[in-house]
Enzyme design. Structure first.
Site, mmCIF file in Angstrom:
data_model
loop_
_atom_site.group_PDB
_atom_site.id
_atom_site.type_symbol
_atom_site.label_atom_id
_atom_site.label_comp_id
_atom_site.label_asym_id
_atom_site.label_seq_id
_atom_site.Cartn_x
_atom_site.Cartn_y
_atom_site.Cartn_z
ATOM 1 N N ASP A 281 0.852 -1.184 0.000
ATOM 2 C CA ASP A 281 0.000 0.000 0.000
ATOM 3 C C ASP A 281 0.895 1.244 0.000
ATOM 4 O OD1 ASP A 281 -2.897 0.908 0.378
ATOM 5 O OD2 ASP A 281 -1.868 2.028 1.949
ATOM 6 N N ILE A 282 0.571 2.216 -0.844
ATOM 7 C CA ILE A 282 1.337 3.460 -0.885
ATOM 8 C C ILE A 282 0.943 4.304 0.321
ATOM 9 C CG2 ILE A 282 1.851 5.552 -2.201
ATOM 10 C CD1 ILE A 282 1.130 3.950 -4.756
ATOM 11 N N GLU B 296 -4.553 2.219 -4.625
ATOM 12 C CA GLU B 296 -3.101 2.254 -4.404
ATOM 13 C C GLU B 296 -2.639 1.027 -3.630
ATOM 14 O OE1 GLU B 296 -4.773 3.970 -0.671
ATOM 15 O OE2 GLU B 296 -5.295 4.128 -2.762
ATOM 16 N N HIS C 75 -5.093 14.517 -8.870
ATOM 17 C CA HIS C 75 -5.175 13.122 -9.321
ATOM 18 C C HIS C 75 -4.126 12.775 -10.376
ATOM 19 C CE1 HIS C 75 -8.690 12.040 -7.012
ATOM 20 N NE2 HIS C 75 -9.210 13.209 -7.317
ATOM 21 N N ASP D 116 -1.771 9.627 -10.086
ATOM 22 C CA ASP D 116 -1.601 8.616 -11.138
ATOM 23 C C ASP D 116 -0.127 8.421 -11.480
ATOM 24 O OD1 ASP D 116 -4.341 8.374 -11.197
ATOM 25 O OD2 ASP D 116 -4.607 9.398 -13.129
ATOM 26 N N ASN E 20 -2.998 12.762 -3.446
ATOM 27 C CA ASN E 20 -4.108 13.096 -4.344
ATOM 28 C C ASN E 20 -4.750 14.424 -3.967
ATOM 29 O OD1 ASN E 20 -4.438 11.357 -6.482
ATOM 30 N ND2 ASN E 20 -5.874 10.020 -5.449
#
Length: 194
Positions: A78-79, A121, A91, A95, A86
């Site tokens: 998981d980031i 993510e 966004h 991305d 974000n």
């Protein structure tokens, strides 16, 4: 021999070029058309199975296969603080971060390993023929490859939870790995828990 007509003898024949034009050229055109159809089919098949942004398998495609497995060397990645990225930078930046993180992860895994984009993510990596010690080393190598260099001028980190389960269901393996991920986050993020 008795002649049936008084007309002149007529000879019918084809030259080599005419035979070539009438057989080879259509065969080549049909082959090229077939090849184009195959390329289009493979490209569309890839779009169906793979997430466009990451190149990882899509969850909805791979989840049914996971339910058939009974042995797992698995990581959930998981980031860290992705929502902040974000919300603060937009966004498009989010991305870009996802794309770069998954590119770095992909460089650390083998062709026989399976990478799935599980959520926005969050990613699942399945390893074949990997014991717990090597799984821990691989998880740490993945974590380090993400933090070693900034992504879009941001210090991006990941938290990793993993499980080595010799016998069990995907639901059990996922629950254990998810708890390990939670522990990594609770202990300050940017770390691995197996």
């Amino acid at each position: 021999m008795i002649s049936c007509t008084d007309a002149e003898t007529t000879y019918v024949g084809f030259g080599a070029w005419e035979i070539f034009e009438r057989t080879f050229v259509p065969a080549v055109l049909i082959t090229l058309f077939g090849h184009m159809l195959m390329v289009l089919y493979k490209r569309n098949k890839q779009r169906i199975y793979r997430d466009r942004m990451t190149g990882f398998y899509r969850r909805d495609f791979y989840e049914t296969r996971l339910k058939k497995l009974n042995q797992f060397s698995m990581l959930i990645i998981d980031i860290d603080f992705f929502k902040s990225i974000n919300d603060t930078f937009g966004h498009k930046m989010g991305d870009d971060v996802i794309s770069e993180v998954t590119r770095r992860i992909a460089k650390q895994i083998r062709a026989s390993d399976v990478a799935v984009r599980w959520g926005g993510e969050e990613f699942i990596i399945l390893f074949k023929d990997m014991d717990e010690t090597v799984l821990r080393e691989k998880a740490e190598a993945i974590r380090q490859c993400v933090v070693v260099e900034k992504i879009a001028d941001l210090n991006v980190t990941i938290s990793v939870g993993g499980v080595y389960l010799e016998q069990g269901s995907f639901a059990e393996a996922y629950q254990i790995a998810d708890q390990a991920l939670y522990q990594s986050k609770e202990n300050g993020r940017n770390q691995v828990t197996i």
